[in-house]
Scaffold this motif. Sequence first.
Motif, PDB file in Angstrom:
ATOM      1  N   VAL A 196      69.310   5.861  -1.547  1.00  0.00           N
ATOM      2  CA  VAL A 196      69.777   6.883  -2.191  1.00  0.00           C
ATOM      3  C   VAL A 196      70.225   6.481  -3.458  1.00  0.00           C
ATOM      4  N   PRO A 197      70.321   6.766  -4.682  1.00  0.00           N
ATOM      5  CA  PRO A 197      70.836   6.436  -6.118  1.00  0.00           C
ATOM      6  C   PRO A 197      72.271   6.827  -5.841  1.00  0.00           C
ATOM      7  N   VAL A 198      72.964   5.632  -6.856  1.00  0.00           N
ATOM      8  CA  VAL A 198      74.492   5.864  -6.888  1.00  0.00           C
ATOM      9  C   VAL A 198      74.580   5.890  -8.240  1.00  0.00           C
ATOM     10  N   ARG A 199      75.364   6.925  -8.895  1.00  0.00           N
ATOM     11  CA  ARG A 199      75.774   6.859 -10.145  1.00  0.00           C
ATOM     12  C   ARG A 199      77.324   6.700 -10.301  1.00  0.00           C
ATOM     13  N   PHE A 200      77.996   6.172 -11.451  1.00  0.00           N
ATOM     14  CA  PHE A 200      79.059   5.827 -11.673  1.00  0.00           C
ATOM     15  C   PHE A 200      80.012   6.735 -12.663  1.00  0.00           C
ATOM     16  N   VAL A 201      81.028   7.328 -12.225  1.00  0.00           N
ATOM     17  CA  VAL A 201      81.706   8.230 -13.260  1.00  0.00           C
ATOM     18  C   VAL A 201      83.220   7.748 -13.361  1.00  0.00           C
ATOM     19  N   PRO A 202      83.623   6.839 -14.293  1.00  0.00           N
ATOM     20  CA  PRO A 202      85.115   6.447 -14.275  1.00  0.00           C
ATOM     21  C   PRO A 202      85.461   7.558 -15.325  1.00  0.00           C
ATOM     22  N   MET A 203      86.826   8.139 -15.230  1.00  0.00           N
ATOM     23  CA  MET A 203      87.532   8.930 -15.752  1.00  0.00           C
ATOM     24  C   MET A 203      88.940   8.425 -16.167  1.00  0.00           C
ATOM     25  N   ASN A 204      89.218   8.354 -17.482  1.00  0.00           N
ATOM     26  CA  ASN A 204      90.359   8.051 -18.103  1.00  0.00           C
ATOM     27  C   ASN A 204      91.233   6.850 -17.653  1.00  0.00           C
ATOM     28  N   PRO A 205      90.347   5.644 -17.340  1.00  0.00           N
ATOM     29  CA  PRO A 205      90.866   4.399 -16.978  1.00  0.00           C
ATOM     30  C   PRO A 205      91.794   4.048 -17.882  1.00  0.00           C
ATOM     31  N   SER A 206      92.683   3.248 -17.533  1.00  0.00           N
ATOM     32  CA  SER A 206      93.911   2.584 -18.244  1.00  0.00           C
ATOM     33  C   SER A 206      93.158   1.110 -19.126  1.00  0.00           C
TER      34      SER A 206
END
Length: 634
Positions: A196-206
């Motif tokens: 199953v394909p995996v996507r990555f969504v980082p939001m507002n990391p420091s």
Amino acid sequence: MRKRFMTALVLSATTALACGTVGIATAGVGSTSDEPCTSSGDCRNQISLAEGSSLPYFGTFPLSGASAATQAIVVVHGTGRDGASYFDRMVTAATDAQVLDTTEIIAPLFQTKDDDPDHGDAYWTNGDATSWKDGGDSVDGSSVSSFTVMDEILAKLSDRSAFPNLRSITLTGHSAGGQFTQRYAAGGDAPDDLEVPVRFVPMNPSSYLYFDRDRPVDVGQPERCSEYNDYKYGLDHRNAYMSRLDAQALASRYTARHVTYVLGEADTTDSHGMDDSCMAMAQGPNRLARGKAYFEQLHREHPDAQHELVTVANVGHDGGAMFDSPEGRQVLFGDATPAPTTTSSTAAPTSTTTLVPTTTSTTTTDSTPPSSGECTVHVPNPDDLGTVQPGDVVCFDGDLSGDRLRLTKGGTAEAPVTYLGKDGQAVGGIDIEGSFIAVDGYTMDGPSAPGVELTGDHLTLQNTHVSNPTGGDGDGIRFFGTDLVIRHNVVHGTSNDNGHADCMQTFASDTPASHDVLIEGNRCEDIDNMGLMAEGPNDGEGDGEGHTYNITLKDNYYLSKQASQEIMVEDVQHLTLTGNTFDGGVDHAIGLDIGSTDAHIDDNNAFSPDISCKVGIDDTSRDGYQGPEPECGP
């Protein structure tokens, strides 16, 4: 085809995974396999890890499996380790996107000693070498990396016997959870080997993991900030998990993965524990500036990286607001709103738009198209668009099932016009001609072919359904122009009785050459000919004017029955195919011919066993090719 995780992943957990010993123990009420659990108070469960410890998590469905789940969101909490709150916020976002019933939401809880973990639970620290945020080893005695835990969670979700209908996994997190997501995207082992394909969504990391020693801000490094390139900020002195690959391999893995950075445009203060160390300040003065600078620098060094940047207006450091914003829901769930302001990285000329991912620009505009969920203007006669203004969401009244719409009135970059087929309104076909137009939600059964034709620039076609087109060549969708998005549409039942009946087609004879085109999340079902036939102006049949380039096919499903190829391109440069499924009975999945150079083919999900050749290529198309070794001619 992707290798199966349980036979290929080399971890300390390998043997246990291969033997199926990653167990699930349920605490709390939980849910059935058909109905999601929706409140963290009822949805706390436990996963037994291969190393012998356990980890609490919150889930809409248990990790033992759910046939109802078609997508999974794994959301990682922030520094406060409030996994329950993050779960509840994501449930709210999924509910508002109207996808909760089919979404597996998993919120793992990475505890520290301060959380008073139960006996047998793994726990970490909030910083230093044993931090859960960076893949550090736990301090409870099991010494399990938090990244190994994520490997095991993703492996469970990818198990087809447990989740038979799951099509995608998204790993996301806000703040410290965004840091976890970004660094796991570089070092995580499991995604390369899952079905199953995996996507990555980082939001507002420091802060971000850099792959070179350059930084956007001079803080006196290295003299006054000698640790600026130490892991987690750079690649020096990495922990055990992140040391499995060398620096070049980590960079290659990261840039090959699908990463979307989502940043709040108001996240410009040092509140909420922003990292103000010299190592972080070398990346920028605040989270928004750091994210934009990282994106720009990454793509200067890796211009082919399939990464995107999305910004959310009027939102600061607020995870719930980020998840439930129109932009956040679009990225996480692909809901039925026009596409948000997006920046993408896939080559060729610079352009910026609110409707489509652009090709090289690293700026974004402040506005997005209005939500297409509600009409703002009702027009009784589709032939009279004189009252339509930029920014309108237009609905047509009455029965139009026998009428072919000709939509020519557009808006502006800041305020496109959206034509909304409320509740799947039936029409007899659609012609879109102009600029800054979005068309959303119409249904066509038996339209004159092509069912939909797009000509112009900055056009979006989404959530339409075209069945059994007749006459002409029998095509479902044709497109010509620049900055086009074709997403989440279904074309069903094209017939070669009408000619050369493709799901989608573009050519450049007496029509404009097409470039900067995103074709994403569509389904081409029971197609007699090809999923896509794309011909540039120098294929021997065109007019030789212009160039056809930068066409991206992402996460589409293709089932063709009679053609030699599923995807055939001639004289098309910078073609990208990723995340697609080829399920038909064709001989070749992909054909590259007549100078179709610089193609990038990677991470496609599955190929029917009837397909004897995944990629066919001629000698004139080999320059710049990246992908699996071609097995035949086009």
